[in-house]
Design a protein around this motif. Structure first.
Motif, PDB file in Angstrom:
ATOM      1  N   CYS A 160       0.778  -1.273   0.075  1.00 32.26           N
ATOM      2  CA  CYS A 160       0.101   0.100  -0.129  1.00 32.26           C
ATOM      3  C   CYS A 160       0.831   1.240   0.068  1.00 32.26           C
ATOM      4  O   CYS A 160       1.830   1.296   0.367  1.00 32.26           O
ATOM      5  N   GLN A 164      -0.909   6.055   3.660  1.00 33.36           N
ATOM      6  CA  GLN A 164      -2.034   5.626   4.464  1.00 33.36           C
ATOM      7  C   GLN A 164      -1.352   5.276   5.765  1.00 33.36           C
ATOM      8  O   GLN A 164      -2.174   5.389   6.796  1.00 33.36           O
ATOM      9  N   GLN A 313      -6.978  -0.523   3.452  1.00 37.04           N
ATOM     10  CA  GLN A 313      -7.621   0.575   2.488  1.00 37.04           C
ATOM     11  C   GLN A 313      -7.260   0.745   0.780  1.00 37.04           C
ATOM     12  O   GLN A 313      -7.905   1.504   0.287  1.00 37.04           O
ATOM     13  N   THR A 317      -5.621   4.291  -1.504  1.00 38.24           N
ATOM     14  CA  THR A 317      -6.931   4.539  -0.958  1.00 38.24           C
ATOM     15  C   THR A 317      -7.548   5.716  -2.016  1.00 38.24           C
ATOM     16  O   THR A 317      -6.787   6.804  -2.193  1.00 38.24           O
ATOM     17  N   ASP A 318      -8.804   5.729  -2.091  1.00 39.30           N
ATOM     18  CA  ASP A 318      -9.621   6.773  -2.721  1.00 39.30           C
ATOM     19  C   ASP A 318     -10.146   7.737  -1.795  1.00 39.30           C
ATOM     20  O   ASP A 318     -10.973   7.593  -1.074  1.00 39.30           O
ATOM     21  N   ARG A 319      -9.314   8.823  -1.636  1.00 41.20           N
ATOM     22  CA  ARG A 319      -9.567   9.762  -0.705  1.00 41.20           C
ATOM     23  C   ARG A 319     -10.870  10.846  -1.211  1.00 41.20           C
ATOM     24  O   ARG A 319     -11.251  11.451  -0.376  1.00 41.20           O
ATOM     25  N   GLU A 322     -13.798   9.770   1.073  1.00 41.37           N
ATOM     26  CA  GLU A 322     -13.943   9.720   2.579  1.00 41.37           C
ATOM     27  C   GLU A 322     -14.530  10.757   3.007  1.00 41.37           C
ATOM     28  O   GLU A 322     -14.844  11.683   2.359  1.00 41.37           O
TER      29      GLU A 322
END
Ligand SMILES: [Fe+2]
Length: 401
Positions: A160, A164, A313, A317-319, A322
């Motif tokens: 990752c 994150q 995540q 991760t696709d912020r 969020e």
């Protein structure tokens, strides 16, 4: 919530990208000294660049490009010489500056050079600097310099993005749920007693300082002079979590390998208890991820629970989806500081925490830390920690996200 463009800006690590350029202003560990003792030549990847790390027969360290200038064979198959690294294919030999110093089958050695980076050894780790010259000093952080502590290095490669991991470190409130509620649930499924009974967070706070950001937490029942609130523990900008107290401390380097991989390189250090010997060199304990039959990370101790959270995540991760809330104010501050420092680099300035002052760097940079290691352990007697999971002796109770 941020836009897709902002998420890309914050997570890209390649040369020429805004975050890649900011990250290149800092030294990062690329391997352990023990890795090079096992094999003096090692392919490494850092900030989306592939390189070859080697120790010559004279003991000199080199970090050079991953391919031979001749016909692009991998230098990971190179042979260490007194004067550098010799390509396995036709013997072209590179010194630590990346300069070709021998072409055995040619009438003369052509003046060819491949890329090469600064590399230094400290406290069982090999650090590299990939940014522009003049290179800043490799920071002599207290944990790395102190010789009165026994140190364990626990490296784990994670699938990752590094950000994150850092979002997690600016989020103190997760401790009581991820490590308390979930950690206890994992123990219950294993038929073991609860790991932790963490107190409830009453308030959290953050403060930017010379080398990064302090985070502070106050738990129910604690007074405001408790070290976790009065001192706190710092994130050393941009990617190191520094926890503990003068007797027992840890560093977590979240090394960006590329946009979707992070080397979580943890050093725990403790002053030996009465009668315990000093070990000398740091001990390395590789700690690869383990999964259950459904592909879920086995998260039986604190660091592994954090790593599970980051990995789950997704690679990046696709912020944009969020929903940041009040307990995420440290994350908002951290991202703002990252963006401010990207701009500082673009203006040609040094970003936060870069060390160039030898007076400050020697003999070491002392970091104030206020983490107690006893506040969350009410649920389980000290002697039973090791029984939960062998790995938790080092990776668990000493570490708090
Ligand atoms: Fe955590």
């Amino acid at each position: 919530m941020i836009t897709a463009e902002e998420n890309q800006l914050l997570t890209e690590t390649s040369p020429g990208t805004p975050m890649g350029e900011l990250l290149r202003r800092y030294w990062h560990p690329v391997a352990t000294v023990a890795d090079l003792e096992k094999d003096p030549v090692r392919p490494v990847r850092l900030l989306s660049e592939d390189m070859t790390l080697f120790r010559s027969e004279r003991g000199e360290l080199g970090l050079i490009g991953d391919r031979c200038a001749h016909r692009a064979i991998s230098l990971a198959y190179g042979i260490p010489q007194a004067n550098g690294l010799r390509c396995c294919y036709h013997g072209w030999t590179y010194d630590a500056e990346g300069q070709v110093v021998d072409m055995p089958f040619e009438p003369a050695c052509l003046p060819l050079k491949i890329k090469a980076y600064r590399v230094e050894e400290l406290s069982g780790l090999i650090f590299a600097y990939l940014g522009p010259q003049p290179a800043p000093l490799l920071p002599r952080w207290d944990l790395l310099i102190r010789e009165d502590m026994n140190k364990t290095i626990t490296p784990t490669m994670l699938p990752c993005n590094w950000l994150q991991c850092m979002d997690n470190s600016l989020d103190p409130a997760h401790f009581e749920h991820l490590h308390g509620v979930y950690g206890n649930y994992v123990m219950k499924k294993l038929g073991k007693p609860p790991m932790l009974h963490p107190g409830r967070h009453v308030k959290i706070d953050f403060e930017v300082f010379e080398y990064g950001i302090y985070k502070r937490r106050l738990l129910e029942g604690q007074s405001e002079d408790t070290p976790d609130w009065a001192v706190g523990h710092p994130i050393l900008f941009p990617n190191i979590l520094a926890q503990g107290n003068p007797e027992r401390m840890s560093f977590q380097f979240r090394v960006p390998i590329d946009d979707t991989h992070t080397w979580d390189c943890i050093t725990d250090a403790a002053v030996p208890k009465d009668g315990e010997p000093l070990w000398g060199a740091p001990v390395v304990r590789d700690d690869p991820l383990a999964y259950d039959e459904t592909g879920r990370v086995l998260a039986t101790y604190i660091n592994r629970q954090d790593e599970m959270a980051w990995i789950s995540q997704g690679p990046i991760t696709d912020r944009t989806t969020e929903h940041l809330v009040t307990s995420d104010k440290g994350i908002l501050l951290y991202r703002r500081v990252l963006l401010d420092n990207i701009e500082r680099v673009q203006r040609g300035e040094d970003p936060l925490g870069v060390v160039r002052d030898r007076e400050k760097n020697f003999p070491m940079i002392q970091i104030r830390r206020g983490s107690r290691y006893d506040g969350f352990r009410e649920g389980i007697p000290e002697g039973q920690w090791g029984g939960i999971e062998a790995a938790s002796v080092v990776g668990g109770p000493t570490s708090r996200g």
